[in-house]
Design an enzyme around this catalytic site. Structure first.
Site, PDB file in Angstrom:
ATOM      1  N   HIS A  82      30.615  53.068  31.813  1.00  0.00           N
ATOM      2  CA  HIS A  82      31.355  51.994  31.141  1.00  0.00           C
ATOM      3  C   HIS A  82      30.373  50.954  30.632  1.00  0.00           C
ATOM      4  O   HIS A  82      29.451  50.547  31.345  1.00  0.00           O
ATOM      5  CB  HIS A  82      32.336  51.337  32.118  1.00  0.00           C
ATOM      6  CG  HIS A  82      33.111  50.223  31.482  1.00  0.00           C
ATOM      7  ND1 HIS A  82      34.205  50.445  30.672  1.00  0.00           N
ATOM      8  CD2 HIS A  82      32.937  48.888  31.505  1.00  0.00           C
ATOM      9  CE1 HIS A  82      34.667  49.301  30.244  1.00  0.00           C
ATOM     10  NE2 HIS A  82      33.916  48.330  30.726  1.00  0.00           N
ATOM     11  N   ASP A 161      47.922  46.317  33.244  1.00  0.00           N
ATOM     12  CA  ASP A 161      46.823  45.754  32.454  1.00  0.00           C
ATOM     13  C   ASP A 161      47.250  45.499  31.012  1.00  0.00           C
ATOM     14  O   ASP A 161      46.828  44.519  30.407  1.00  0.00           O
ATOM     15  CB  ASP A 161      45.604  46.681  32.483  1.00  0.00           C
ATOM     16  CG  ASP A 161      44.443  46.093  31.683  1.00  0.00           C
ATOM     17  OD1 ASP A 161      44.038  44.959  32.016  1.00  0.00           O
ATOM     18  OD2 ASP A 161      43.977  46.724  30.733  1.00  0.00           O
ATOM     19  N   ARG A 168      46.784  37.500  28.335  1.00  0.00           N
ATOM     20  CA  ARG A 168      45.489  36.805  28.412  1.00  0.00           C
ATOM     21  C   ARG A 168      44.967  36.472  27.025  1.00  0.00           C
ATOM     22  O   ARG A 168      44.412  35.397  26.793  1.00  0.00           O
ATOM     23  CB  ARG A 168      44.463  37.685  29.152  1.00  0.00           C
ATOM     24  CG  ARG A 168      44.706  37.752  30.649  1.00  0.00           C
ATOM     25  CD  ARG A 168      43.894  38.874  31.262  1.00  0.00           C
ATOM     26  NE  ARG A 168      42.472  38.674  31.127  1.00  0.00           N
ATOM     27  CZ  ARG A 168      41.564  39.658  31.176  1.00  0.00           C
ATOM     28  NH1 ARG A 168      41.948  40.917  31.348  1.00  0.00           N
ATOM     29  NH2 ARG A 168      40.291  39.395  31.052  1.00  0.00           N
ATOM     30  N   SER A 183      40.984  44.324  35.326  1.00  0.00           N
ATOM     31  CA  SER A 183      41.333  45.039  34.104  1.00  0.00           C
ATOM     32  C   SER A 183      40.440  46.275  33.915  1.00  0.00           C
ATOM     33  O   SER A 183      40.932  47.392  33.697  1.00  0.00           O
ATOM     34  CB  SER A 183      41.178  44.067  32.920  1.00  0.00           C
ATOM     35  OG  SER A 183      41.293  44.742  31.706  1.00  0.00           O
ATOM     36  N   LYS A 187      41.363  50.691  35.355  1.00  0.00           N
ATOM     37  CA  LYS A 187      41.353  51.853  34.448  1.00  0.00           C
ATOM     38  C   LYS A 187      40.280  52.873  34.864  1.00  0.00           C
ATOM     39  O   LYS A 187      40.498  54.079  34.812  1.00  0.00           O
ATOM     40  CB  LYS A 187      41.143  51.361  33.007  1.00  0.00           C
ATOM     41  CG  LYS A 187      42.355  50.560  32.521  1.00  0.00           C
ATOM     42  CD  LYS A 187      42.149  49.905  31.173  1.00  0.00           C
ATOM     43  CE  LYS A 187      41.281  48.698  31.219  1.00  0.00           C
ATOM     44  NZ  LYS A 187      41.312  47.809  30.062  1.00  0.00           N
TER      45      LYS A 187
END
Ligand code: URA
Length: 433
Positions: A82, A161, A168, A183, A187
Protein backbone atom coordinates in the site's frame (compact mmCIF):
# COMPACT_ATOMS: atom_id res chain seq x y z
CA UNK A 1 -26.59 5.53 27.13
CA UNK A 2 -27.32 7.71 24.12
CA UNK A 3 -24.72 8.35 21.42
CA UNK A 4 -24.76 12.05 22.39
CA UNK A 5 -22.87 11.07 25.54
CA UNK A 6 -20.21 9.31 23.47
CA UNK A 7 -19.81 12.45 21.33
CA UNK A 8 -19.54 14.58 24.49
CA UNK A 9 -16.94 12.19 25.96
CA UNK A 10 -14.73 12.48 22.89
CA UNK A 11 -15.33 16.23 22.68
CA UNK A 12 -13.99 16.52 26.22
CA UNK A 13 -10.93 14.42 25.40
CA UNK A 14 -11.98 11.19 27.11
CA UNK A 15 -11.43 7.70 25.70
CA UNK A 16 -14.32 5.83 24.13
CA UNK A 17 -14.99 2.27 25.16
CA UNK A 18 -15.27 -0.58 22.64
CA UNK A 19 -19.09 -0.47 22.72
CA UNK A 20 -19.14 3.23 21.83
CA UNK A 21 -16.72 2.73 18.95
CA UNK A 22 -18.85 -0.19 17.73
CA UNK A 23 -22.02 1.92 17.88
CA UNK A 24 -20.31 4.66 15.88
CA UNK A 25 -19.14 2.31 13.11
CA UNK A 26 -22.41 0.39 13.01
CA UNK A 27 -24.22 3.73 12.87
CA UNK A 28 -22.22 4.54 9.72
CA UNK A 29 -22.64 1.20 7.93
CA UNK A 30 -26.31 0.56 8.82
CA UNK A 31 -27.56 4.15 8.81
CA UNK A 32 -28.74 3.80 12.43
CA UNK A 33 -27.03 7.08 13.36
CA UNK A 34 -27.91 10.32 11.56
CA UNK A 35 -25.16 12.05 9.55
CA UNK A 36 -25.04 15.00 11.99
CA UNK A 37 -24.07 12.71 14.88
CA UNK A 38 -21.53 10.86 12.73
CA UNK A 39 -20.08 14.19 11.59
CA UNK A 40 -19.91 15.51 15.16
CA UNK A 41 -18.05 12.39 16.27
CA UNK A 42 -15.67 12.63 13.32
CA UNK A 43 -14.83 16.22 14.25
CA UNK A 44 -14.37 15.28 17.92
CA UNK A 45 -12.00 12.44 16.89
CA UNK A 46 -10.17 14.75 14.50
CA UNK A 47 -9.73 17.31 17.25
CA UNK A 48 -9.03 15.06 20.25
CA UNK A 49 -7.41 12.02 18.58
CA UNK A 50 -7.71 8.41 19.67
CA UNK A 51 -5.54 6.13 21.78
CA UNK A 52 -3.87 3.12 20.18
CA UNK A 53 -6.55 0.92 21.77
CA UNK A 54 -9.41 3.05 20.37
CA UNK A 55 -7.74 3.11 16.93
CA UNK A 56 -7.48 -0.68 17.04
CA UNK A 57 -11.19 -1.02 17.88
CA UNK A 58 -12.13 1.48 15.17
CA UNK A 59 -10.18 -0.50 12.56
CA UNK A 60 -11.57 -3.83 13.75
CA UNK A 61 -15.18 -2.58 13.66
CA UNK A 62 -14.73 -0.97 10.23
CA UNK A 63 -13.17 -4.19 8.93
CA UNK A 64 -16.13 -6.26 10.17
CA UNK A 65 -18.68 -3.82 8.76
CA UNK A 66 -18.37 -5.79 5.48
CA UNK A 67 -16.98 -8.92 3.85
CA UNK A 68 -13.63 -10.26 5.07
CA UNK A 69 -11.79 -12.10 2.30
CA UNK A 70 -8.88 -13.31 4.48
CA UNK A 71 -6.85 -14.45 1.46
CA UNK A 72 -4.06 -15.71 3.74
CA UNK A 73 -6.37 -18.52 4.90
CA UNK A 74 -6.05 -20.02 1.40
CA UNK A 75 -2.77 -18.50 0.16
CA UNK A 76 -0.62 -17.65 3.23
CA UNK A 77 2.30 -16.52 1.08
CA UNK A 78 0.39 -13.65 -0.62
CA UNK A 79 1.92 -10.16 -0.31
CA UNK A 80 0.04 -6.83 -0.43
CA UNK A 81 1.52 -3.36 -0.82
CA UNK A 82 0.00 0.00 0.00
CA UNK A 83 1.19 3.48 -0.83
CA UNK A 84 -0.24 6.52 0.93
CA UNK A 85 -0.43 8.19 -2.47
CA UNK A 86 1.71 10.42 -4.57
CA UNK A 87 2.48 11.70 -8.03
CA UNK A 88 4.25 9.68 -10.72
CA UNK A 89 3.95 6.71 -8.34
CA UNK A 90 3.91 3.83 -10.81
CA UNK A 91 5.33 1.37 -8.28
CA UNK A 92 2.34 -1.01 -7.98
CA UNK A 93 2.42 -1.75 -11.72
CA UNK A 94 6.05 -2.83 -11.44
CA UNK A 95 6.11 -4.40 -7.97
CA UNK A 96 3.34 -6.95 -8.62
CA UNK A 97 4.91 -8.67 -11.67
CA UNK A 98 8.44 -8.27 -10.28
CA UNK A 99 7.58 -10.16 -7.07
CA UNK A 100 5.62 -12.69 -9.13
CA UNK A 101 8.77 -13.19 -11.23
CA UNK A 102 10.68 -14.26 -8.10
CA UNK A 103 7.81 -16.62 -7.15
CA UNK A 104 6.20 -14.42 -4.51
CA UNK A 105 2.48 -13.97 -5.20
CA UNK A 106 0.86 -10.55 -4.86
CA UNK A 107 -2.73 -9.38 -4.37
CA UNK A 108 -3.65 -5.71 -4.20
CA UNK A 109 -6.97 -3.94 -4.00
CA UNK A 110 -6.32 -0.68 -5.78
CA UNK A 111 -8.16 2.61 -6.00
CA UNK A 112 -8.96 5.35 -8.48
CA UNK A 113 -7.37 8.79 -8.54
CA UNK A 114 -7.94 11.09 -5.58
CA UNK A 115 -7.32 14.82 -6.06
CA UNK A 116 -3.83 15.36 -7.43
CA UNK A 117 -2.70 11.72 -7.20
CA UNK A 118 -3.50 9.27 -9.99
CA UNK A 119 -4.99 5.88 -9.10
CA UNK A 120 -3.58 2.48 -10.02
CA UNK A 121 -6.95 1.32 -11.38
CA UNK A 122 -7.12 4.31 -13.73
CA UNK A 123 -3.65 3.47 -15.05
CA UNK A 124 -4.58 -0.17 -15.62
CA UNK A 125 -7.73 0.96 -17.44
CA UNK A 126 -5.39 2.40 -20.10
CA UNK A 127 -4.61 -1.21 -21.08
CA UNK A 128 -7.27 -2.34 -23.59
CA UNK A 129 -9.34 -5.16 -22.10
CA UNK A 130 -7.98 -5.02 -18.53
CA UNK A 131 -10.73 -5.98 -16.06
CA UNK A 132 -10.21 -5.17 -12.36
CA UNK A 133 -13.66 -6.20 -11.11
CA UNK A 134 -13.03 -9.58 -9.49
CA UNK A 135 -14.56 -11.49 -6.61
CA UNK A 136 -12.59 -13.55 -4.09
CA UNK A 137 -12.55 -16.78 -6.13
CA UNK A 138 -11.47 -14.96 -9.28
CA UNK A 139 -8.74 -13.22 -7.30
CA UNK A 140 -7.43 -16.58 -6.06
CA UNK A 141 -7.60 -17.81 -9.67
CA UNK A 142 -5.48 -14.85 -10.85
CA UNK A 143 -2.91 -15.51 -8.12
CA UNK A 144 -2.64 -19.15 -9.23
CA UNK A 145 -2.63 -18.26 -12.90
CA UNK A 146 -0.03 -15.48 -13.06
CA UNK A 147 1.12 -14.80 -9.47
CA UNK A 148 -0.36 -11.30 -9.26
CA UNK A 149 -3.87 -9.90 -8.88
CA UNK A 150 -4.62 -6.17 -8.98
CA UNK A 151 -8.32 -5.67 -8.44
CA UNK A 152 -10.87 -2.99 -7.60
CA UNK A 153 -12.28 -2.63 -4.11
CA UNK A 154 -15.70 -4.29 -4.15
CA UNK A 155 -18.78 -2.66 -2.58
CA UNK A 156 -18.94 -5.42 0.05
CA UNK A 157 -15.55 -4.44 1.55
CA UNK A 158 -15.61 -2.04 4.56
CA UNK A 159 -18.93 -0.26 3.79
CA UNK A 160 -18.53 1.84 6.97
CA UNK A 161 -15.48 3.43 5.34
CA UNK A 162 -17.48 4.53 2.32
CA UNK A 163 -19.98 6.42 4.48
CA UNK A 164 -17.37 7.86 6.82
CA UNK A 165 -14.97 8.80 4.01
CA UNK A 166 -17.70 10.70 2.15
CA UNK A 167 -18.61 12.55 5.38
CA UNK A 168 -14.95 13.30 6.14
CA UNK A 169 -14.55 14.77 2.70
CA UNK A 170 -17.26 17.38 3.35
CA UNK A 171 -16.54 18.06 7.04
CA UNK A 172 -12.79 18.80 6.82
CA UNK A 173 -12.00 15.69 8.90
CA UNK A 174 -9.82 13.80 6.40
CA UNK A 175 -6.43 14.61 8.01
CA UNK A 176 -6.94 12.70 11.26
CA UNK A 177 -4.43 9.96 12.08
CA UNK A 178 -6.86 7.45 13.68
CA UNK A 179 -9.44 8.04 10.93
CA UNK A 180 -6.81 7.51 8.22
CA UNK A 181 -5.52 4.37 9.95
CA UNK A 182 -9.04 2.93 10.33
CA UNK A 183 -9.88 3.73 6.72
CA UNK A 184 -6.73 2.28 5.15
CA UNK A 185 -6.24 -0.71 7.42
CA UNK A 186 -9.88 -1.88 7.44
CA UNK A 187 -9.59 -2.36 3.66
CA UNK A 188 -6.12 -3.93 3.82
CA UNK A 189 -7.14 -6.36 6.57
CA UNK A 190 -10.34 -7.24 4.69
CA UNK A 191 -8.23 -8.45 1.74
CA UNK A 192 -6.14 -10.26 4.33
CA UNK A 193 -2.71 -10.87 2.78
CA UNK A 194 -0.19 -12.49 5.14
CA UNK A 195 2.47 -9.85 4.42
CA UNK A 196 1.97 -6.14 3.89
CA UNK A 197 4.57 -3.60 2.85
CA UNK A 198 3.73 0.08 3.29
CA UNK A 199 5.15 2.98 1.31
CA UNK A 200 4.45 6.09 3.39
CA UNK A 201 5.27 9.25 1.47
CA UNK A 202 6.36 12.54 2.89
CA UNK A 203 6.70 15.91 1.16
CA UNK A 204 4.92 18.54 -0.87
CA UNK A 205 3.11 16.02 -3.08
CA UNK A 206 2.15 13.71 -0.20
CA UNK A 207 -0.66 13.51 2.26
CA UNK A 208 1.83 13.97 5.11
CA UNK A 209 4.00 17.02 4.58
CA UNK A 210 6.81 16.30 7.07
CA UNK A 211 8.95 13.25 7.84
CA UNK A 212 7.61 13.29 11.43
CA UNK A 213 4.02 13.16 10.23
CA UNK A 214 4.81 10.38 7.77
CA UNK A 215 6.68 8.36 10.41
CA UNK A 216 3.80 8.77 12.88
CA UNK A 217 1.32 7.47 10.29
CA UNK A 218 3.66 4.65 9.22
CA UNK A 219 4.12 3.42 12.79
CA UNK A 220 0.37 3.60 13.50
CA UNK A 221 -0.50 1.64 10.32
CA UNK A 222 2.20 -0.93 10.97
CA UNK A 223 1.18 -1.40 14.62
CA UNK A 224 -2.45 -2.13 13.69
CA UNK A 225 -1.34 -4.67 11.05
CA UNK A 226 1.15 -6.40 13.35
CA UNK A 227 -1.43 -6.56 16.18
CA UNK A 228 -3.68 -8.60 13.89
CA UNK A 229 -0.90 -11.06 12.98
CA UNK A 230 0.11 -9.58 9.60
CA UNK A 231 3.84 -9.38 8.81
CA UNK A 232 4.20 -5.69 8.08
CA UNK A 233 6.91 -3.10 7.60
CA UNK A 234 6.80 0.48 6.42
CA UNK A 235 9.29 2.50 4.39
CA UNK A 236 9.30 6.29 4.37
CA UNK A 237 9.96 7.67 0.89
CA UNK A 238 10.23 11.09 -0.71
CA UNK A 239 7.34 12.83 -2.46
CA UNK A 240 8.75 16.36 -2.74
CA UNK A 241 8.83 15.86 -6.50
CA UNK A 242 7.12 13.30 -8.76
CA UNK A 243 8.58 9.82 -8.22
CA UNK A 244 8.74 8.60 -11.82
CA UNK A 245 8.92 10.88 -14.85
CA UNK A 246 5.46 9.99 -16.22
CA UNK A 247 2.24 11.45 -14.80
CA UNK A 248 -0.76 10.00 -16.55
CA UNK A 249 -2.30 6.64 -17.36
CA UNK A 250 -0.89 5.23 -20.63
CA UNK A 251 2.44 7.03 -20.14
CA UNK A 252 2.81 5.47 -16.65
CA UNK A 253 2.06 2.02 -18.07
CA UNK A 254 4.84 2.59 -20.65
CA UNK A 255 7.18 3.67 -17.85
CA UNK A 256 6.36 0.52 -15.86
CA UNK A 257 7.11 -1.64 -18.91
CA UNK A 258 10.45 0.16 -19.37
CA UNK A 259 11.51 -0.58 -15.76
CA UNK A 260 10.39 -4.20 -16.07
CA UNK A 261 12.49 -4.44 -19.24
CA UNK A 262 15.54 -3.48 -17.15
CA UNK A 263 15.56 0.14 -18.29
CA UNK A 264 13.28 3.01 -17.27
CA UNK A 265 13.66 5.63 -14.58
CA UNK A 266 16.29 4.98 -11.87
CA UNK A 267 14.24 6.68 -9.11
CA UNK A 268 11.18 4.57 -9.85
CA UNK A 269 13.35 1.45 -9.96
CA UNK A 270 15.03 2.32 -6.66
CA UNK A 271 11.77 2.75 -4.71
CA UNK A 272 10.22 -0.36 -6.29
CA UNK A 273 13.29 -2.47 -5.47
CA UNK A 274 13.36 -1.14 -1.90
CA UNK A 275 9.71 -2.11 -1.37
CA UNK A 276 10.10 -5.53 -3.03
CA UNK A 277 13.20 -6.22 -0.95
CA UNK A 278 11.39 -5.16 2.23
CA UNK A 279 8.47 -7.46 1.38
CA UNK A 280 10.91 -10.35 0.86
CA UNK A 281 12.76 -9.60 4.11
CA UNK A 282 9.40 -9.52 5.96
CA UNK A 283 8.77 -12.99 4.48
CA UNK A 284 12.08 -14.21 5.93
CA UNK A 285 14.44 -13.89 2.94
CA UNK A 286 17.93 -12.47 3.24
CA UNK A 287 18.12 -8.81 2.10
CA UNK A 288 21.16 -9.20 -0.14
CA UNK A 289 19.95 -12.40 -1.74
CA UNK A 290 16.57 -10.72 -2.35
CA UNK A 291 18.20 -7.76 -4.09
CA UNK A 292 20.18 -10.14 -6.30
CA UNK A 293 17.09 -12.13 -7.30
CA UNK A 294 15.07 -8.99 -8.05
CA UNK A 295 17.82 -7.42 -10.14
CA UNK A 296 18.31 -10.65 -12.06
CA UNK A 297 14.58 -10.78 -12.83
CA UNK A 298 14.79 -7.26 -14.30
CA UNK A 299 17.84 -8.22 -16.37
CA UNK A 300 16.96 -11.67 -17.65
CA UNK A 301 13.46 -10.91 -19.00
CA UNK A 302 11.53 -12.80 -16.32
CA UNK A 303 9.99 -9.60 -14.88
CA UNK A 304 8.70 -8.46 -18.27
CA UNK A 305 7.41 -11.98 -18.98
CA UNK A 306 5.54 -11.83 -15.62
CA UNK A 307 4.03 -8.49 -16.70
CA UNK A 308 2.73 -10.04 -19.94
CA UNK A 309 1.26 -12.98 -18.01
CA UNK A 310 -0.37 -10.63 -15.50
CA UNK A 311 -1.90 -8.37 -18.17
CA UNK A 312 -3.18 -11.34 -20.19
CA UNK A 313 -4.67 -13.03 -17.10
CA UNK A 314 -6.59 -9.82 -16.30
CA UNK A 315 -8.06 -9.79 -19.82
CA UNK A 316 -5.71 -7.08 -21.12
CA UNK A 317 -3.68 -6.76 -24.29
CA UNK A 318 0.03 -6.65 -23.35
CA UNK A 319 1.06 -5.07 -26.69
CA UNK A 320 2.33 -1.56 -25.73
CA UNK A 321 1.48 -0.40 -29.27
CA UNK A 322 -2.18 -0.63 -28.25
CA UNK A 323 -1.79 2.06 -25.56
CA UNK A 324 -3.29 5.48 -26.25
CA UNK A 325 -0.92 8.13 -27.61
CA UNK A 326 -1.16 11.91 -27.18
CA UNK A 327 -2.63 13.98 -30.00
CA UNK A 328 0.06 16.64 -29.45
CA UNK A 329 3.18 17.15 -27.32
CA UNK A 330 4.14 20.58 -26.01
CA UNK A 331 7.57 21.26 -24.57
CA UNK A 332 7.88 23.37 -21.43
CA UNK A 333 11.24 25.15 -21.37
CA UNK A 334 13.12 26.82 -18.51
CA UNK A 335 13.04 30.61 -18.76
CA UNK A 336 16.32 30.91 -16.87
CA UNK A 337 19.39 28.79 -16.23
CA UNK A 338 20.62 27.48 -12.88
CA UNK A 339 19.72 24.55 -10.63
CA UNK A 340 16.27 23.04 -10.14
CA UNK A 341 15.41 23.75 -6.50
CA UNK A 342 11.73 22.79 -6.52
CA UNK A 343 9.40 20.68 -8.63
CA UNK A 344 5.92 21.01 -7.09
CA UNK A 345 4.57 17.47 -7.24
CA UNK A 346 1.09 18.40 -6.07
CA UNK A 347 0.67 21.11 -8.71
CA UNK A 348 2.03 18.84 -11.48
CA UNK A 349 -0.38 16.14 -10.30
CA UNK A 350 -3.26 18.63 -10.50
CA UNK A 351 -2.28 19.69 -14.02
CA UNK A 352 -1.98 16.05 -15.12
CA UNK A 353 -5.46 15.40 -13.69
CA UNK A 354 -6.86 18.51 -15.42
CA UNK A 355 -5.52 17.55 -18.86
CA UNK A 356 -7.10 14.10 -18.69
CA UNK A 357 -5.20 11.79 -16.33
CA UNK A 358 -7.71 12.43 -13.55
CA UNK A 359 -11.26 13.57 -12.94
CA UNK A 360 -12.63 16.97 -12.04
CA UNK A 361 -16.03 15.33 -11.53
CA UNK A 362 -16.85 11.73 -10.60
CA UNK A 363 -18.28 10.93 -14.04
CA UNK A 364 -15.46 12.51 -16.10
CA UNK A 365 -13.94 10.27 -18.81
CA UNK A 366 -10.17 9.94 -18.62
CA UNK A 367 -8.02 10.87 -21.61
CA UNK A 368 -5.54 7.99 -21.59
CA UNK A 369 -3.08 9.63 -23.97
CA UNK A 370 -2.81 12.74 -21.78
CA UNK A 371 -0.34 13.59 -19.03
CA UNK A 372 3.05 15.09 -18.32
CA UNK A 373 6.58 13.74 -18.71
CA UNK A 374 9.07 15.38 -16.34
CA UNK A 375 12.65 15.69 -17.58
CA UNK A 376 14.30 17.83 -14.87
CA UNK A 377 14.70 16.80 -11.23
CA UNK A 378 15.57 18.68 -8.07
CA UNK A 379 19.34 19.30 -8.07
CA UNK A 380 19.71 19.14 -11.88
CA UNK A 381 21.65 21.93 -13.60
CA UNK A 382 19.55 23.39 -16.44
CA UNK A 383 20.19 25.97 -19.11
CA UNK A 384 17.81 28.66 -20.24
CA UNK A 385 15.52 27.14 -22.89
CA UNK A 386 16.17 23.54 -21.76
CA UNK A 387 13.05 21.40 -21.74
CA UNK A 388 11.85 20.82 -18.16
CA UNK A 389 8.77 18.77 -19.03
CA UNK A 390 6.52 17.75 -21.91
CA UNK A 391 2.77 18.22 -21.80
CA UNK A 392 0.95 15.31 -23.46
CA UNK A 393 -2.34 16.53 -24.88
CA UNK A 394 -5.19 14.03 -25.06
CA UNK A 395 -8.82 14.07 -26.13
CA UNK A 396 -9.99 16.39 -23.33
CA UNK A 397 -10.30 20.05 -24.42
CA UNK A 398 -7.85 22.18 -22.42
CA UNK A 399 -6.37 25.66 -22.33
CA UNK A 400 -2.93 24.60 -23.61
CA UNK A 401 -1.12 27.85 -22.87
CA UNK A 402 -2.42 27.97 -19.33
CA UNK A 403 -1.38 24.36 -18.69
CA UNK A 404 2.11 24.98 -20.07
CA UNK A 405 2.43 28.03 -17.79
CA UNK A 406 1.28 26.07 -14.76
CA UNK A 407 3.85 23.37 -15.46
CA UNK A 408 6.62 25.95 -15.91
CA UNK A 409 5.61 27.64 -12.64
CA UNK A 410 5.79 24.29 -10.81
CA UNK A 411 9.57 24.31 -11.34
CA UNK A 412 11.81 26.69 -9.48
CA UNK A 413 15.28 27.30 -10.89
CA UNK A 414 17.81 29.15 -8.72
CA UNK A 415 21.47 30.13 -8.91
CA UNK A 416 22.72 27.89 -6.08
CA UNK A 417 23.43 24.15 -6.40
CA UNK A 418 20.86 22.04 -4.56
CA UNK A 419 21.19 18.53 -3.10
CA UNK A 420 18.48 16.18 -4.40
CA UNK A 421 16.25 14.90 -1.57
CA UNK A 422 17.01 11.41 -0.28
CA UNK A 423 14.62 9.04 -2.03
CA UNK A 424 14.26 6.14 0.42
CA UNK A 425 14.68 7.29 4.01
CA UNK A 426 14.42 3.75 5.34
CA UNK A 427 12.20 1.61 7.54
CA UNK A 428 10.11 3.59 9.95
CA UNK A 429 12.00 2.10 12.94
CA UNK A 430 15.35 3.16 11.51
CA UNK A 431 14.45 6.80 11.05
CA UNK A 432 15.78 9.20 13.65
CA UNK A 433 13.42 12.09 14.12
N1 URA B 1 -6.65 6.49 1.84
C1 URA B 1 -7.75 5.90 2.40
O1 URA B 1 -8.21 4.87 1.93
N2 URA B 1 -8.30 6.48 3.47
C2 URA B 1 -7.83 7.62 4.02
O2 URA B 1 -8.38 8.09 5.01
C3 URA B 1 -6.70 8.21 3.43
C4 URA B 1 -6.13 7.61 2.33
Amino acid sequence: MSFVEAIAAKRDGRELDHKQVREFVLGASSGSLPPEQLAAMLMAICWRGMSRQETGWLTEEMLHSGAVWALADDRPEVIDKHSTGGVGDTVSLILAPLLAAVDLPVAMMAGRGLGHSQGTLDKLDAIPGWDSDRDRDETLGLIDDCGAAIIAQTSEIAPADRTLYALRDVTATVPSLPLIVGSIMSKKLALGAGTLVLDVKWGSGAFRKTVDEAAELAAALRDVAVATGVRCDALITDMNQPLGPALGTACEVRQAIAVLDGEGDPRLREVTLALCRQAMVSCGFDAEESTGRLQRALRDGSASAAWERMVTAHGGDPDPERLAVPSAELEVAADSGGFVSDCDAEELGRVAAAVGAGRQRVDDELAHGAGIVVHARIGDAVERGQVLATLLVGERPIDRERMVERIRAAFRVGPEPVDPPQLVLGRVDEIRL
